[in-house]
Design a protein around this motif. Structure first.
Motif, PDB file in Angstrom:
ATOM      1  N   VAL A  77      53.156 -24.978   3.999  1.00 37.04           N
ATOM      2  CA  VAL A  77      52.244 -26.083   4.273  1.00 37.04           C
ATOM      3  C   VAL A  77      50.873 -25.736   3.688  1.00 37.04           C
ATOM      4  N   GLY A  80      47.532 -30.189   6.250  1.00 41.56           N
ATOM      5  CA  GLY A  80      48.159 -31.132   7.161  1.00 41.56           C
ATOM      6  C   GLY A  80      49.100 -30.481   8.154  1.00 41.56           C
ATOM      7  N   PHE A 118      55.308 -36.370   9.381  1.00 42.62           N
ATOM      8  CA  PHE A 118      53.947 -36.023   8.992  1.00 42.62           C
ATOM      9  C   PHE A 118      52.962 -36.897   9.762  1.00 42.62           C
ATOM     10  N   THR A 122      49.821 -34.866   4.470  1.00 43.65           N
ATOM     11  CA  THR A 122      50.255 -33.474   4.394  1.00 43.65           C
ATOM     12  C   THR A 122      50.734 -33.146   2.989  1.00 43.65           C
TER      13      THR A 122
END
Length: 178
Positions: A77, A80, A118, A122
């Motif tokens: 990631v 986000g 999400f 993101t």
């Protein structure tokens, strides 16, 4: 899966993946970054993979709702939040759910149904075992009934998700399940 779920180093976790012994936890530990006067270097993945993809997802969107027959992927990631649901393929149990944030790496083995929700915009990267051109990817994917549904909450003024199944559970205003 059936392996211990904590106390791994990055090398131990990815070594188990290389051996086909997939840990129960999707969270992959990261080593401490190298820091000097020039800045910071974080080694995200120190293993071989075939494909890398940069993925941008809109707030309130879902991805996946499938499993891979042979492929696996690590997901890092960048910004986000990813709300990740998973369970063994063919299971009717409610999926397990974890939330991953910027700077975290998580893993999806083959034969595991998974979904990504999400709650905010993101961006993440995936690093996969198999080639990820469209034809190769689709030939390895099996679509499943949606594990999550996305709903608009008038009271919260935001999207939330619901876990689909006989005992549906819902998240508080875009947040994790409690």
């Amino acid at each position: 899966m059936g392996r211990p779920t904590s106390g791994f180093t990055h090398a131990e976790y990815t070594g188990l993946v290389d051996d086909g012994k997939y840990p129960d936890t999707p969270l992959v530990p990261l080593d401490e970054p190298f820091v000097n006067s020039s800045g910071r270097i974080l080694n995200v993945l120190l293993k071989r993979f075939t494909s890398a993809a940069w993925i941008e997802s809109n707030a309130g969107s879902l991805r996946a709702n499938h499993y891979h027959k042979t492929d696996w992927h690590y997901s890092f990631v960048a910004s986000g939040t990813v709300v990740y649901g998973w369970r063994p393929s063919g299971s009717t149990a409610l999926p397990e759910v974890s939330e991953f944030h910027a700077g975290q790496l998580f893993f999806t083995p083959p034969m595991v149904e998974h979904v990504m929700y999400f709650p905010v915009p993101t961006t993440f990267m995936t690093f996969a075992r198999n080639l990820r051109d469209h034809v190769s990817h689709e030939s390895d994917v099996v679509r499943v009934d949606p594990l999550f549904s996305v709903v608009w909450s008038e009271t919260a003024g935001t999207f939330t998700y619901k876990i689909n199944g006989p005992d549906r559970r819902s998240s508080p205003a875009g947040g994790p399940l409690s």
